[in-house]
Design an enzyme around this catalytic site. Sequence first.
Site, PDB file in Angstrom:
ATOM      1  CG  ASP A  15      -0.339  -0.554   2.479  1.00 14.15           C
ATOM      2  OD1 ASP A  15       0.895  -0.489   2.615  1.00 14.15           O
ATOM      3  OD2 ASP A  15      -1.087  -1.054   3.328  1.00 14.15           O
ATOM      4  CG  HIS A  63      -5.943  -2.681   8.743  1.00 17.61           C
ATOM      5  ND1 HIS A  63      -6.052  -1.351   9.076  1.00 17.61           N
ATOM      6  CD2 HIS A  63      -4.636  -2.977   8.951  1.00 17.61           C
ATOM      7  CE1 HIS A  63      -4.878  -0.879   9.460  1.00 17.61           C
ATOM      8  NE2 HIS A  63      -3.998  -1.856   9.396  1.00 17.61           N
ATOM      9  CD  GLU A  93      -8.849   0.631   7.693  1.00 17.91           C
ATOM     10  OE1 GLU A  93      -8.673  -0.372   8.407  1.00 17.91           O
ATOM     11  OE2 GLU A  93      -8.374   1.757   7.942  1.00 17.91           O
ATOM     12  CG  ASN A 137      -8.998  -1.947  11.817  1.00 22.16           C
ATOM     13  OD1 ASN A 137      -8.060  -2.626  11.390  1.00 22.16           O
ATOM     14  ND2 ASN A 137      -9.431  -0.865  11.204  1.00 22.16           N
TER      15      ASN A 137
HETATM   16  C1  F6R Z   1       1.399  -1.561   6.211  1.00 20.95           C
HETATM   17  C2  F6R Z   1       0.087  -2.223   6.254  1.00 20.95           C
HETATM   18  C3  F6R Z   1      -0.697  -2.329   7.515  1.00 20.95           C
HETATM   19  C4  F6R Z   1       0.150  -2.623   8.754  1.00 20.95           C
HETATM   20  C5  F6R Z   1      -0.723  -2.688  10.000  1.00 20.95           C
HETATM   21  C6  F6R Z   1       0.091  -2.917  11.261  1.00 20.95           C
HETATM   22  O1  F6R Z   1       1.955  -1.617   4.907  1.00 20.95           O
HETATM   23  O2  F6R Z   1      -0.355  -2.649   5.246  1.00 20.95           O
HETATM   24  O3  F6R Z   1      -1.677  -3.325   7.365  1.00 20.95           O
HETATM   25  O4  F6R Z   1       0.827  -3.838   8.571  1.00 20.95           O
HETATM   26  O5  F6R Z   1      -1.460  -1.508  10.115  1.00 20.95           O
HETATM   27  O6  F6R Z   1       0.892  -1.787  11.482  1.00 20.95           O
HETATM   28  P1  F6R Z   1       1.949  -1.749  12.680  1.00 20.95           P
HETATM   29  O7  F6R Z   1       2.978  -2.770  12.371  1.00 20.95           O
HETATM   30  O8  F6R Z   1       2.503  -0.353  12.646  1.00 20.95           O
HETATM   31  O9  F6R Z   1       1.182  -2.061  13.914  1.00 20.95           O
END
Ligand code: F6R
Length: 259
Positions: A67, A138, A143, A136
């Site tokens: 992303d 994702h 989401e 959450n």
């Molecule tokens: C990042 C992504 C997100 C993160 C997730 C966890 O490229 O796609 O899904 O992997 O939000 O983020 P952290 O590791 O910061 O808790």
Amino acid sequence: MKVLICPDAARASDRVAGMIVARLARAPRTVLGLATGGTMEAVYERLIAAHREGLVSFAHAQSFNLDEYVGLPPDHPRSYRHYMQEHLFDRVDFAAGATHLPLGDAVDPGAEAARYEAAIVAAGDIGLQLLGLGANGHIGFNEPTSSLASLTRVKTLTRQTRAANARFFPDPAQVPRFAITMGIGTILRADEVVLLALGAGKAEAATRMIEGPLSAACPASALQFHRHATVVLDEAAAARLTLRDYYEDVHPEGGPAPI
Ligand code: F6R
């Protein structure tokens, strides 16, 4: 789904880095799917260390990140392109042009998302997809209520995700509202998926992903459909699992040391 519970975050990060090193040793031309975020920093540190020790090369691999924020140019200090250059790409040996992220500053983000999806297909789809987990549920920026068949597209970030990512921005108001993200369908086409979740803040989402019903309300639960998905957790993220004894019987301490 293979569930590996490691004694702590350091060993969980070792385990995931070891899986990537093993995959590249077996298949140097692997198309890697990469993630950003706090969880991945320790994984990338370990990959850089393994590269310096001559244990892994990325010279024949390609990568596609999950992303990118809409509105941030690649050289913006908070863009995911910038994160990847800093945390991995500038410190290992990927060939020029072999690393891919959606262009956050594309004039038409919808068209950019379609171009990115087509580029992943043209590369033969992802070989090993690395994932983090949102509190959450994702994966990528899919989401809750994302279509479980979705492809790369523009998604609106939830307030919870923007609040969680505010720590990377000088001012919470600067966290973008939209991102281009691979879809759940894109992720499910990967040959192998490895998800790393660490800490008590991920315990509820990890339980819903592994043991909850398959539901768009927890996008990560779609991994229950994948034939080769491995979830790596530390003790804190595994704390709420009902079948924990079973996972630990099958793979004590997260399985054998990887590197
Ligand atoms: C990042 C992504 C997100 C993160 C997730 C966890 O490229 O796609 O899904 O992997 O939000 O983020 P952290 O590791 O910061 O808790």
